[in-house]
Motif scaffolding. Structure first.
Motif, PDB file in Angstrom:
ATOM      1  N   ARG A 135     -43.382 -33.241 -42.894  1.00  0.00           N
ATOM      2  CA  ARG A 135     -41.960 -33.452 -42.599  1.00  0.00           C
ATOM      3  C   ARG A 135     -41.674 -34.933 -42.407  1.00  0.00           C
ATOM      4  O   ARG A 135     -42.497 -35.656 -41.850  1.00  0.00           O
ATOM      5  N   VAL A 182     -31.521 -36.509 -37.805  1.00  0.00           N
ATOM      6  CA  VAL A 182     -32.788 -35.755 -37.828  1.00  0.00           C
ATOM      7  C   VAL A 182     -33.969 -36.718 -37.980  1.00  0.00           C
ATOM      8  O   VAL A 182     -34.960 -36.632 -37.252  1.00  0.00           O
ATOM      9  N   VAL A 239     -28.505 -33.289 -33.395  1.00  0.00           N
ATOM     10  CA  VAL A 239     -27.331 -33.170 -34.261  1.00  0.00           C
ATOM     11  C   VAL A 239     -26.181 -32.605 -33.410  1.00  0.00           C
ATOM     12  O   VAL A 239     -26.427 -31.919 -32.413  1.00  0.00           O
ATOM     13  N   GLN A 286     -25.221 -25.918 -25.714  1.00  0.00           N
ATOM     14  CA  GLN A 286     -25.611 -24.878 -26.677  1.00  0.00           C
ATOM     15  C   GLN A 286     -25.960 -23.561 -25.971  1.00  0.00           C
ATOM     16  O   GLN A 286     -25.718 -22.474 -26.495  1.00  0.00           O
ATOM     17  N   GLY A 329     -35.975 -23.445 -31.748  1.00  0.00           N
ATOM     18  CA  GLY A 329     -35.333 -24.769 -31.741  1.00  0.00           C
ATOM     19  C   GLY A 329     -33.863 -24.729 -31.371  1.00  0.00           C
ATOM     20  O   GLY A 329     -33.148 -25.711 -31.542  1.00  0.00           O
ATOM     21  N   LEU A 387     -33.024 -37.454 -32.976  1.00  0.00           N
ATOM     22  CA  LEU A 387     -31.923 -37.230 -32.026  1.00  0.00           C
ATOM     23  C   LEU A 387     -31.304 -35.859 -32.284  1.00  0.00           C
ATOM     24  O   LEU A 387     -31.568 -35.237 -33.314  1.00  0.00           O
ATOM     25  N   ARG A 439     -30.691 -26.121 -27.510  1.00  0.00           N
ATOM     26  CA  ARG A 439     -31.452 -27.339 -27.221  1.00  0.00           C
ATOM     27  C   ARG A 439     -30.802 -28.189 -26.150  1.00  0.00           C
ATOM     28  O   ARG A 439     -31.314 -29.253 -25.818  1.00  0.00           O
ATOM     29  N   ILE A 483     -24.284 -27.442 -35.148  1.00  0.00           N
ATOM     30  CA  ILE A 483     -25.334 -26.460 -34.855  1.00  0.00           C
ATOM     31  C   ILE A 483     -24.727 -25.099 -34.539  1.00  0.00           C
ATOM     32  O   ILE A 483     -25.160 -24.062 -35.059  1.00  0.00           O
ATOM     33  N   THR A 498     -32.929 -23.700 -36.354  1.00  0.00           N
ATOM     34  CA  THR A 498     -31.865 -24.657 -36.714  1.00  0.00           C
ATOM     35  C   THR A 498     -32.450 -25.880 -37.434  1.00  0.00           C
ATOM     36  O   THR A 498     -31.804 -26.423 -38.326  1.00  0.00           O
ATOM     37  N   GLY A 499     -33.660 -26.288 -37.084  1.00  0.00           N
ATOM     38  CA  GLY A 499     -34.296 -27.419 -37.773  1.00  0.00           C
ATOM     39  C   GLY A 499     -34.519 -27.094 -39.253  1.00  0.00           C
ATOM     40  O   GLY A 499     -34.257 -27.913 -40.134  1.00  0.00           O
ATOM     41  N   LEU A 532     -31.240 -27.184 -41.118  1.00  0.00           N
ATOM     42  CA  LEU A 532     -30.814 -28.566 -41.392  1.00  0.00           C
ATOM     43  C   LEU A 532     -31.643 -29.190 -42.512  1.00  0.00           C
ATOM     44  O   LEU A 532     -31.103 -29.849 -43.398  1.00  0.00           O
ATOM     45  N   ARG A 533     -32.959 -28.955 -42.482  1.00  0.00           N
ATOM     46  CA  ARG A 533     -33.825 -29.527 -43.528  1.00  0.00           C
ATOM     47  C   ARG A 533     -33.447 -28.996 -44.911  1.00  0.00           C
ATOM     48  O   ARG A 533     -33.498 -29.709 -45.903  1.00  0.00           O
TER      49      ARG A 533
HETATM   50  P1  AMP Z   1     -37.102 -28.904 -35.305  1.00  0.00           P
HETATM   51  O1  AMP Z   1     -37.440 -28.414 -36.662  1.00  0.00           O
HETATM   52  O2  AMP Z   1     -36.651 -27.793 -34.385  1.00  0.00           O
HETATM   53  O3  AMP Z   1     -38.173 -29.769 -34.698  1.00  0.00           O
HETATM   54  O4  AMP Z   1     -35.812 -29.848 -35.474  1.00  0.00           O
HETATM   55  C1  AMP Z   1     -35.847 -31.025 -36.262  1.00  0.00           C
HETATM   56  C2  AMP Z   1     -34.628 -31.869 -35.943  1.00  0.00           C
HETATM   57  O5  AMP Z   1     -33.432 -31.156 -36.299  1.00  0.00           O
HETATM   58  C3  AMP Z   1     -34.443 -32.244 -34.482  1.00  0.00           C
HETATM   59  O6  AMP Z   1     -35.203 -33.376 -34.110  1.00  0.00           O
HETATM   60  C4  AMP Z   1     -32.930 -32.495 -34.432  1.00  0.00           C
HETATM   61  O7  AMP Z   1     -32.610 -33.746 -35.005  1.00  0.00           O
HETATM   62  C5  AMP Z   1     -32.393 -31.414 -35.354  1.00  0.00           C
HETATM   63  N1  AMP Z   1     -32.124 -30.135 -34.627  1.00  0.00           N
HETATM   64  C6  AMP Z   1     -32.770 -28.959 -34.783  1.00  0.00           C
HETATM   65  N2  AMP Z   1     -32.264 -28.010 -33.980  1.00  0.00           N
HETATM   66  C7  AMP Z   1     -31.272 -28.606 -33.278  1.00  0.00           C
HETATM   67  C8  AMP Z   1     -30.379 -28.162 -32.267  1.00  0.00           C
HETATM   68  N3  AMP Z   1     -30.416 -26.904 -31.794  1.00  0.00           N
HETATM   69  N4  AMP Z   1     -29.478 -29.071 -31.765  1.00  0.00           N
HETATM   70  C9  AMP Z   1     -29.421 -30.327 -32.238  1.00  0.00           C
HETATM   71  N5  AMP Z   1     -30.240 -30.821 -33.172  1.00  0.00           N
HETATM   72  C10 AMP Z   1     -31.171 -29.978 -33.696  1.00  0.00           C
END
Ligand code: AMP
Length: 216
Positions: free
Chosen positions: A159, A53, A59, A92, A85, A57, A88, A64, A31-32, A35-36
């Protein structure tokens, strides 16, 4: 089979997921990363989530779960997903459970990477991702070389949320919201603990043995 790779930020989930995807033909749901990608492409969703992000915090669950539902409902990926990820938080977890039932799938195992805070910090600060192929490297532990990476080094980047301030916030969020979900999977007897401080190939060996034992 569907697998959840669990662990704090910087535990090495992305690296291990890439190995699992390559060797077991699973489809990655990170999911990260999703979002990216939205943030990079300046989409409406990207603009809406960037601030959250960047501040480490979570999302909103609705956003998600919509992202995950799109993949779960795609028959091309039926029963061959690896979650990195996600989930979380407990909400979820429940949503995933319901979606799994709806699409007649199930979680085969939850692999939890155990890593101490100091190691996490070092790993995150050294992390580099290739914006071309998506592979993850680490300046100290697993540097990109001509042997393991075919893209130009100019594509390697850090990142935006990999800085000291955000690491602390992300770790606190993990402790408060994410760690408690392990009890749910423990009760379901799906949980496997992995020593995540070992070398990358040793960690992968532990993971591979568990996945192979589930296949037989
Ligand atoms: P990650 O790449 O998994 O470290 O995620 C980077 C950022 O994306 C996190 O710090 C959150 O802000 C957001 N994010 C990723 N996955 C989730 C999720 N399952 N629920 C909520 N926010 C998420």
């Amino acid at each position: 089979m569907n697998i959840i790779l669990f662990g704090p930020p910087g535990a090495g989930k992305g690296t291990q997921t890439d190995y699992i995807v390559k060797n077991f033909g699973l489809h990655k749901v990170a999911t990260g990363d999703l979002l990216r990608e939205e943030i990079k492409n300046h989409t409406a969703l990207g603009k809406k989530t960037k601030h959250t992000v960047d501040n480490g915090l979570l999302v909103s669950d609705e956003i998600i779960n919509d992202l995950v539902a799109k993949i779960l409902s795609d028959n091309n990926f039926f029963n061959r997903l690896i979650f990195d990820g996600y989930p979380r938080n407990l909400y979820q977890v429940k949503s995933l459970d319901l979606m799994m039932k709806k699409y007649q799938q199930k979680i085969s195992c939850v692999l939890s990477l155990n890593v101490d805070k100091e190691t996490i910090s070092k790993r995150i600060l050294g992390r580099q991702t290739c914006s071309m192929c998506g592979l993850i490297f680490n300046k100290h532990y697993n540097p990109a070389t001509t042997k393991n990476h075919s893209c130009d080094s100019k594509y390697l980047h850090k990142r935006s949320d990999d800085n000291e301030k955000t690491i602390i916030k992300r770790y606190d969020t993990y402790l408060e919201k994410t760690l408690p979900i392990l009890d749910f999977y423990k009760e379901q007897k799906l949980l496997h603990q992995i020593d995540g401080v070992a070398k990358i190939d040793q960690i992968y060996k532990q993971i591979r043995d568990i996945i192979v034992s589930l296949e037989t």
